[in-house]
Design an enzyme around this catalytic site. Structure first.
Site, mmCIF file in Angstrom:
data_model
loop_
_atom_site.group_PDB
_atom_site.id
_atom_site.type_symbol
_atom_site.label_atom_id
_atom_site.label_comp_id
_atom_site.label_asym_id
_atom_site.label_seq_id
_atom_site.Cartn_x
_atom_site.Cartn_y
_atom_site.Cartn_z
ATOM 1 C CG HIS A 192 -2.054 0.954 1.095
ATOM 2 N ND1 HIS A 192 -1.947 2.291 1.410
ATOM 3 C CD2 HIS A 192 -3.306 0.770 0.623
ATOM 4 C CE1 HIS A 192 -3.096 2.878 1.147
ATOM 5 N NE2 HIS A 192 -3.945 1.986 0.665
ATOM 6 C CG ASP B 56 -8.458 -4.794 -2.790
ATOM 7 O OD1 ASP B 56 -9.656 -4.628 -2.541
ATOM 8 O OD2 ASP B 56 -7.747 -3.944 -3.350
HETATM 9 N N1 ACO Z 1 4.090 -7.560 -4.629
HETATM 10 C C1 ACO Z 1 5.424 -7.558 -4.830
HETATM 11 N N2 ACO Z 1 6.192 -6.452 -4.756
HETATM 12 C C2 ACO Z 1 5.554 -5.304 -4.465
HETATM 13 C C3 ACO Z 1 4.171 -5.248 -4.227
HETATM 14 C C4 ACO Z 1 3.422 -6.430 -4.315
HETATM 15 N N3 ACO Z 1 2.116 -6.442 -4.105
HETATM 16 N N4 ACO Z 1 3.830 -3.966 -3.968
HETATM 17 C C5 ACO Z 1 4.946 -3.244 -4.031
HETATM 18 N N5 ACO Z 1 6.016 -4.064 -4.339
HETATM 19 C C6 ACO Z 1 7.418 -3.682 -4.433
HETATM 20 C C7 ACO Z 1 7.715 -2.988 -5.752
HETATM 21 O O1 ACO Z 1 8.097 -3.905 -6.742
HETATM 22 C C8 ACO Z 1 8.829 -2.055 -5.344
HETATM 23 O O2 ACO Z 1 9.992 -2.816 -5.233
HETATM 24 P P1 ACO Z 1 11.444 -2.181 -5.645
HETATM 25 O O3 ACO Z 1 11.670 -1.075 -4.636
HETATM 26 O O4 ACO Z 1 12.411 -3.304 -5.559
HETATM 27 O O5 ACO Z 1 11.277 -1.643 -7.038
HETATM 28 C C9 ACO Z 1 8.447 -1.624 -3.927
HETATM 29 O O6 ACO Z 1 7.666 -2.714 -3.410
HETATM 30 C C10 ACO Z 1 7.625 -0.331 -3.877
HETATM 31 O O7 ACO Z 1 6.509 -0.488 -4.757
HETATM 32 P P2 ACO Z 1 5.792 0.701 -5.472
HETATM 33 O O8 ACO Z 1 5.056 0.175 -6.673
HETATM 34 O O9 ACO Z 1 6.763 1.823 -5.708
HETATM 35 O O10 ACO Z 1 4.783 1.156 -4.346
HETATM 36 P P3 ACO Z 1 3.523 2.093 -4.537
HETATM 37 O O11 ACO Z 1 3.272 2.748 -3.249
HETATM 38 O O12 ACO Z 1 3.717 2.976 -5.722
HETATM 39 O O13 ACO Z 1 2.343 1.053 -4.916
HETATM 40 C C11 ACO Z 1 0.546 -0.476 -4.702
HETATM 41 C C12 ACO Z 1 1.331 0.672 -4.034
HETATM 42 C C13 ACO Z 1 0.098 -0.048 -6.108
HETATM 43 C C14 ACO Z 1 -0.687 -0.780 -3.877
HETATM 44 C C15 ACO Z 1 1.457 -1.731 -4.791
HETATM 45 O O14 ACO Z 1 1.816 -2.150 -3.502
HETATM 46 C C16 ACO Z 1 0.799 -2.884 -5.570
HETATM 47 O O15 ACO Z 1 0.908 -2.915 -6.806
HETATM 48 N N6 ACO Z 1 0.126 -3.834 -4.853
HETATM 49 C C17 ACO Z 1 -0.566 -4.914 -5.541
HETATM 50 C C18 ACO Z 1 -1.928 -4.449 -6.063
HETATM 51 C C19 ACO Z 1 -2.915 -4.223 -4.938
HETATM 52 O O16 ACO Z 1 -3.102 -5.051 -4.053
HETATM 53 N N7 ACO Z 1 -3.608 -3.078 -5.003
HETATM 54 C C20 ACO Z 1 -4.631 -2.696 -4.033
HETATM 55 C C21 ACO Z 1 -4.141 -1.592 -3.144
HETATM 56 S S1 ACO Z 1 -5.330 -1.195 -1.898
HETATM 57 C C22 ACO Z 1 -6.487 -0.363 -2.742
HETATM 58 O O17 ACO Z 1 -6.255 0.318 -3.703
HETATM 59 C C23 ACO Z 1 -7.815 -0.470 -2.293
#
Ligand code: ACO
Length: 429
Positions: free
Chosen positions: A306, A363
């Site tokens: 998140h 989720d």
């Molecule tokens: N699985 C694996 N790795 C992840 C995940 C994940 N679910 N989420 C983040 N990371 C990693 C990224 O690859 C990144 O790694 P790096 O630093 O080596 O490049 C690091 O964690 C930071 O990730 P970002 O994408 O920069 O984080 P951001 O805050 O932009 O994204 C998000 C947040 C979109 C929710 C992300 O965690 C994600 O894609 N999660 C999966 C989708 C999901 O469950 N979405 C629902 C969110 S809750 C909602 O909207 C109601």
């Protein structure tokens, strides 16, 4: 930095930046005149660090895992309130008295039908249209059928708000009926908000449906969990579109479309699809974890991570508990829950997830509850949208009532070519 101001030093010059303080001690640098004063803009892709507005609706502390609507902790609201009470709280700012709740319920009931002519739209969607595409198209088309909303703070606004809250569930249920080729079931004055939705989804001319109180309670709680979440992607879309003075239906439709993406509300559908794939491949979660950690793969653990929470999402805690309760009460054993719990345990002890502060988000467990209460997978994000509607509306109303509100218009850092001449061979005679 003093209490009220920060100082930005640029070469010989020093600029004073006012410090704003929120109700819970959060502080923000007020850079509204930064460009005018210094010619610099603030570069913040993804708005990681940008407070786009002041808001009195929802408080979220991502480090401590705290979520409150209008000052009330999410856990207490889920335990003691109905979704309708929480919707009223978000939109009006206070929990309703018994009389206010009854009147609100009556209004929601009165506005629950959709214009008969709107049924023609449903007919023309292809059978397998995703319910989110139907929902978004139908909500924006409401502005054609109910155009009398122009301004805020008057009776028409109240009417539009109630209409939207009420008709969302009717449109959602109709889009499901359309997708399975069954006749639409009209809303009925006999049922509460959630039971009405369940009845429109699951009854038919040849099948009487009696809402199960366990299912009804679970649905109420799920909708409350989704009701607001401050300036997330979809709420920001609602505010951005609304800031051009687009009408409420148009702004909410922008929110629905933003919610659909798998990085936001669309993740609930993807979680179930991911868990199903793991089950069908034999149930081993280690392969999935390794695939996620592989830097050459773009695969993510859906329902994890998140932008704001750097600890366990408080909604996920409630959802996990609720999931076990509902499955027990309905006597269901779902293998997907076993796999989800294994995945969580494995991820939370893995360095990749620990160092990135990746925990289950809302989720991760909600899809298993939706499944248990009979909601089909492609309707999960629609359920999220029904729940989030009061939050979107509250944010739209707050924005429109804010005298300091200006049209949303971010700047950019241009990195394209400098001035070029059109080559002579391209010029038309
Ligand atoms: N699985 C694996 N790795 C992840 C995940 C994940 N679910 N989420 C983040 N990371 C990693 C990224 O690859 C990144 O790694 P790096 O630093 O080596 O490049 C690091 O964690 C930071 O990730 P970002 O994408 O920069 O984080 P951001 O805050 O932009 O994204 C998000 C947040 C979109 C929710 C992300 O965690 C994600 O894609 N999660 C999966 C989708 C999901 O469950 N979405 C629902 C969110 S809750 C909602 O909207 C109601």
């Amino acid at each position: 930095m003093s209490e009220k101001n920060a100082t930005l030093h640029m070469g010989e010059k020093a600029y004073t930046i006012p410090v704003l303080e929120g109700a819970a001690g959060d502080r923000s640098l007020d850079i509204r005149t930064l460009r005018k004063d210094t010619r610099f803009t603030a570069y913040d892709p993804g708005f990681v660090n940008t407070a786009s507005c002041k808001s009195a609706i929802t408080y979220l502390d991502g480090e401590a895992g705290i979520l409150r609507y209008r000052g009330y902790a999410i856990e207490g609201l889920v335990e003691h309130c109905s979704f309708i009470q929480v919707a009223y709280l978000l939109v009006h700012g206070a929990l309703p008295t018994h009389e206010e709740r009854d009147r609100f319920g009556e209004l929601l009931n009165r506005h629950s039908m959709i214009h008969e002519d709107m049924r023609n739209f449903f007919r023309n969607f292809p059978e397998h249209a995703h319910p989110m595409s139907v929902l978004s198209a139908m909500v924006v088309s409401m502005s054609a059928f109910y155009p009398e909303l122009d301004d805020t703070g008057n009776e028409e606004t109240d009417m539009t708000v109630t209409r939207l809250l009420s008709k969302m569930r009717t449109i959602a249920a109709f889009s499901y009926k359309k997708s399975i080729g069954e006749p639409f079931v009209y809303p009925s004055h006999r049922f509460s908000y959630c039971d009405n939705f369940l009845n429109m989804m699951f009854s038919s001319p040849v099948k009487n449906y009696q809402p199960n109180p366990v299912v009804s309670r679970a649905l109420n709680k799920l909708l409350i969990l989704h009701a607001d979440h401050e300036q997330n992607c979809s709420t920001s879309a609602v505010r951005l579109v609304g800031s051009s003075f687009a009408n409420l239906y148009a702004a909410i439709t922008a929110g629905i479309c933003a919610l659909w993406g798998p990085r936001h509300g669309g993740a609930n559908q993807e979680v179930i699809e991911m868990l199903t794939q793991i089950r069908d491949a034999g149930g081993d979660v280690n392969n999935t974890i390794e695939r996620i950690k592989d830097k050459t793969s773009t695969f993510r653990l859906m329902g994890f991570g998140h932008r704001v929470y750097k600890t366990y999402d408080p909604r996920a805690k409630v959802a996990k508990r609720l999931c076990e309760e509902v499955l027990n009460a309905l006597g269901i054993h779902d293998e997907l829950l076993d796999i989800a719990m294994k995945l969580e345990e494995r991820a939370l002890s893995d360095d990749y997830f620990i160092t990135r502060n990746l925990y289950p988000n809302v989720d991760f467990y909600t899809g298993i509850i939706f499944r248990a209460i009979g909601i089909p997978t492609n309707m999960f994000t629609v359920m999220f949208a029904i729940g989030r509607t009061p939050g979107w509306i509250a944010n739209w109303l707050e924005m429109r009532a804010d005298p300091t509100m200006r049209i949303g218009r971010p700047r950019q850092l241009y990195v394209g070519p400098e001035l070029r001449k059109v080559p002579s061979f391209i010029k038309e005679e």
